[in-house]
Write a protein that holds these residues in place. Structure first.
Motif, PDB file in Angstrom:
ATOM      1  N   LEU A   3      -5.678  -0.657   0.445  1.00 52.50           N
ATOM      2  CA  LEU A   3      -4.311  -0.983   0.031  1.00 52.50           C
ATOM      3  C   LEU A   3      -3.976  -0.192  -1.237  1.00 52.50           C
ATOM      4  O   LEU A   3      -4.780  -0.115  -2.170  1.00 52.50           O
ATOM      5  CB  LEU A   3      -4.223  -2.488  -0.212  1.00 52.50           C
ATOM      6  N   ILE A   4      -2.807   0.415  -1.248  1.00 53.43           N
ATOM      7  CA  ILE A   4      -2.392   1.258  -2.377  1.00 53.43           C
ATOM      8  C   ILE A   4      -1.078   0.738  -2.944  1.00 53.43           C
ATOM      9  O   ILE A   4      -0.114   0.534  -2.197  1.00 53.43           O
ATOM     10  CB  ILE A   4      -2.214   2.720  -1.932  1.00 53.43           C
ATOM     11  N   LEU A   5      -1.051   0.511  -4.249  1.00 56.08           N
ATOM     12  CA  LEU A   5       0.179   0.079  -4.918  1.00 56.08           C
ATOM     13  C   LEU A   5       0.863   1.288  -5.558  1.00 56.08           C
ATOM     14  O   LEU A   5       0.238   2.028  -6.321  1.00 56.08           O
ATOM     15  CB  LEU A   5      -0.136  -0.965  -5.998  1.00 56.08           C
ATOM     16  N   VAL A   6       2.134   1.457  -5.236  1.00 59.89           N
ATOM     17  CA  VAL A   6       2.925   2.565  -5.784  1.00 59.89           C
ATOM     18  C   VAL A   6       3.987   1.986  -6.701  1.00 59.89           C
ATOM     19  O   VAL A   6       4.725   1.074  -6.316  1.00 59.89           O
ATOM     20  CB  VAL A   6       3.627   3.346  -4.644  1.00 59.89           C
ATOM     21  N   THR A   7       4.073   2.501  -7.929  1.00 61.32           N
ATOM     22  CA  THR A   7       5.117   2.040  -8.840  1.00 61.32           C
ATOM     23  C   THR A   7       5.587   3.211  -9.693  1.00 61.32           C
ATOM     24  O   THR A   7       5.126   4.342  -9.526  1.00 61.32           O
ATOM     25  CB  THR A   7       4.640   0.837  -9.677  1.00 61.32           C
ATOM     26  N   LEU A  27      -2.929   7.820   3.194  1.00 58.48           N
ATOM     27  CA  LEU A  27      -4.276   7.504   2.700  1.00 58.48           C
ATOM     28  C   LEU A  27      -4.612   6.029   2.819  1.00 58.48           C
ATOM     29  O   LEU A  27      -5.742   5.627   2.547  1.00 58.48           O
ATOM     30  CB  LEU A  27      -4.413   7.927   1.238  1.00 58.48           C
ATOM     31  N   GLY A  28      -3.629   5.217   3.122  1.00 56.52           N
ATOM     32  CA  GLY A  28      -3.892   3.778   3.190  1.00 56.52           C
ATOM     33  C   GLY A  28      -2.628   3.008   3.467  1.00 56.52           C
ATOM     34  O   GLY A  28      -1.605   3.562   3.890  1.00 56.52           O
ATOM     35  N   ASP A  29      -2.738   1.718   3.180  1.00 53.53           N
ATOM     36  CA  ASP A  29      -1.670   0.785   3.433  1.00 53.53           C
ATOM     37  C   ASP A  29      -0.852   0.715   2.132  1.00 53.53           C
ATOM     38  O   ASP A  29      -1.208   0.000   1.207  1.00 53.53           O
ATOM     39  CB  ASP A  29      -2.369  -0.552   3.702  1.00 53.53           C
ATOM     40  N   ALA A  30       0.212   1.516   2.051  1.00 51.29           N
ATOM     41  CA  ALA A  30       0.916   1.677   0.771  1.00 51.29           C
ATOM     42  C   ALA A  30       2.079   0.697   0.629  1.00 51.29           C
ATOM     43  O   ALA A  30       2.857   0.497   1.567  1.00 51.29           O
ATOM     44  CB  ALA A  30       1.417   3.108   0.636  1.00 51.29           C
ATOM     45  N   TYR A  31       2.154   0.061  -0.540  1.00 50.39           N
ATOM     46  CA  TYR A  31       3.266  -0.822  -0.894  1.00 50.39           C
ATOM     47  C   TYR A  31       3.946  -0.266  -2.140  1.00 50.39           C
ATOM     48  O   TYR A  31       3.266   0.182  -3.067  1.00 50.39           O
ATOM     49  CB  TYR A  31       2.757  -2.224  -1.250  1.00 50.39           C
ATOM     50  N   LEU A  80       1.221  -8.560  -3.295  1.00 50.86           N
ATOM     51  CA  LEU A  80       0.391  -7.856  -2.311  1.00 50.86           C
ATOM     52  C   LEU A  80      -0.504  -8.822  -1.542  1.00 50.86           C
ATOM     53  O   LEU A  80      -0.968  -9.820  -2.106  1.00 50.86           O
ATOM     54  CB  LEU A  80      -0.471  -6.801  -3.029  1.00 50.86           C
ATOM     55  N   PRO A  81      -0.773  -8.525  -0.280  1.00 53.34           N
ATOM     56  CA  PRO A  81      -1.588  -9.427   0.529  1.00 53.34           C
ATOM     57  C   PRO A  81      -3.061  -9.447   0.100  1.00 53.34           C
ATOM     58  O   PRO A  81      -3.778 -10.399   0.399  1.00 53.34           O
ATOM     59  CB  PRO A  81      -1.447  -8.854   1.943  1.00 53.34           C
ATOM     60  N   GLU A  82      -3.505  -8.366  -0.557  1.00 48.95           N
ATOM     61  CA  GLU A  82      -4.855  -8.365  -1.130  1.00 48.95           C
ATOM     62  C   GLU A  82      -4.884  -7.422  -2.328  1.00 48.95           C
ATOM     63  O   GLU A  82      -3.904  -6.722  -2.596  1.00 48.95           O
ATOM     64  CB  GLU A  82      -5.897  -7.946  -0.102  1.00 48.95           C
ATOM     65  N   ARG A  83      -6.013  -7.459  -3.023  1.00 42.54           N
ATOM     66  CA  ARG A  83      -6.175  -6.616  -4.198  1.00 42.54           C
ATOM     67  C   ARG A  83      -6.136  -5.141  -3.788  1.00 42.54           C
ATOM     68  O   ARG A  83      -6.835  -4.735  -2.861  1.00 42.54           O
ATOM     69  CB  ARG A  83      -7.534  -6.971  -4.797  1.00 42.54           C
ATOM     70  N   PRO A  84      -5.324  -4.320  -4.491  1.00 46.93           N
ATOM     71  CA  PRO A  84      -5.268  -2.913  -4.103  1.00 46.93           C
ATOM     72  C   PRO A  84      -6.540  -2.150  -4.491  1.00 46.93           C
ATOM     73  O   PRO A  84      -7.251  -2.536  -5.416  1.00 46.93           O
ATOM     74  CB  PRO A  84      -4.064  -2.362  -4.867  1.00 46.93           C
ATOM     75  N   SER A  85      -6.788  -1.064  -3.793  1.00 49.69           N
ATOM     76  CA  SER A  85      -7.915  -0.177  -4.105  1.00 49.69           C
ATOM     77  C   SER A  85      -7.485   0.932  -5.050  1.00 49.69           C
ATOM     78  O   SER A  85      -8.330   1.661  -5.583  1.00 49.69           O
ATOM     79  CB  SER A  85      -8.448   0.466  -2.830  1.00 49.69           C
TER      80      SER A  85
END
Lengths: 260, 260
Positions: A3-7, A27-31, A80-85
């Motif tokens: 999981l990737i967080l974008v800000t 690269l992953g599940d980006a939010y 987020l549904p889980e902790r981002p990587s």
């Protein structure tokens, strides 16, 4: 899929964040969880005096009426549904170099991610009328994929500044130290409609300490500058110095100090 | 008489700033330039999107409708009759410890002073219902007079945390490193009058890494904690590591990189 967080700090409606999202979504599940409006120069500020509203703009895209730092902490704790990587921030319109990174909302978002123990990267490009976001996006993809695979050292984020040029004009990538901006201090005077003087911070042209290994000089030479930044601001050299010196000077005179 | 700038992040109407002013006014020509209201957790944020108003409240006392960082830069550039010899910030209601100092408006004001090349000190006390400002004032007087005489190392400020106890209960002063707050992440859920969920950051109890030499443990043991903080956030160990490792991994593949 990680999981990737974008800000960012330019706000959800900035083209830079879509360019970054476009890079990392492969690269992953980006939010995306980003400020609802521009929050440049927000520094590492948290909103504590009022509640924050999270709005789901569309699937996996959220805006918050707060700072970049608010976005990261609320995203990780509540959205987020889980902790981002991985946390990625940018692509900022305007370079983040030297001591000025402490003002930067973009870098502060990466600082916040790092405080959660999550590998975090800030991406910026120097200010311009036009942005080569395709260049930035390719760079972000490369660096993010490397970091996802190899992680980052403890308590350390990457501050990446990308030359605003076409891909073929990038000369390479270099690891750099944080440079030093020398006094600039531009403040404009302006008047309100009732004739009262006001001050508006900005408009200066910074002057930088030179040094081939600095972020600024590297960027100016059309290299991608990557500076590893850590959260421990202790000046250890000064710490040793003070321990000797202040005691020698008899600086402290609480009676009870001698007992220790 | 040296000129001394006094500021804070709790705002001009906080008792802490008057206590600090009371301490340093014996050491020089002291001016207060402070935010017109509380700006806690402002971080190192500058107000760039609007002009700022400076109000002369009384002789040598000014308020600004901006952040602590705004106050320092506007004071030095526009308000003070000459460049100050010392910037002091506080006395903050609430300790400024560990990584959390990057959120702190109090510390950020001292960062801004340091960026101007002026010796700068941040003073804070842990949160409480009642404050021993007489203790803090005595400490501030001692440390400020020492720094006026001996200055500070390049690019380095002092982050001072003072136990909130009577003077006779202070056990002494110690130089410390910045400690580390471990995950806390408290966010409360609340609802607006229309039933919409909001998030309010705060309310947690931080958990700290232990270590006798840390700011937090020193303060808890009723010592004054003095941490030398510098503005260069480069992680030099990581810098050397990356220079080797990323090249070894063939991380970067711009053709032109090989030419350098």
């Amino acid at each position: 899929m990680p999981l990737i967080l974008v800000t960012n700090d330019d706000g959800l409606h900035s083209p830079g964040i879509m360019s970054l999202y476009g890079a990392v979504k492969h690269l992953g599940d980006a939010y995306i969880v980003a400020p609802d409006r521009e929050r440049s120069a927000a520094g590492h500020s948290l909103t504590l005096h009022r509640p924050l509203k999270v709005s789901e703009v569309r699937e996996r895209v959220y805006s918050i009426n707060g700072t970049p730092t608010d976005c990261v902490t609320v995203a990780i704790n509540k959205v987020l549904p889980e902790r981002p990587s991985l946390v990625v921030s940018g692509i900022n319109r305007g370079a983040n170099l030297g001591d000025d990174i402490t003002y930067s909302g973009t870098v502060s978002a990466a600082i916040e991610g790092t405080m959660f123990g999550i590998p975090s990267i800030a991406f910026s490009m120097p200010s311009s009328k036009q942005y080569h976001f395709d260049t930035a996006s390719a760079v972000a993809y490369n660096i993010a994929s490397y970091v996802l695979k190899h992680s980052l050292p403890y308590d350390t984020l990457l501050n990446v500044n990308i030359p605003n040029v076409a891909k073929e004009d990038i000369r390479g990538m270099r690891f750099t130290r944080q440079g030093k901006r020398l006094y600039d201090g531009a403040i404009q005077e302006t008047f309100d409609p009732w004739g009262e003087k006001h001050y508006w911070i900005g408009g200066g042209k910074p002057y930088w300490e030179r040094g081939e290994d600095t972020d600024i000089e590297t960027l100016e030479a059309n290299y991608i500058s990557v500076t590893p930044i850590h959260l421990d601001l202790t000046n250890y050299d000064a710490l040793s110095f003070f321990k000797e010196k202040w005691r020698g000077d008899g600086m402290w005179t609480w009676d009870s100090d001698e007992k220790v």
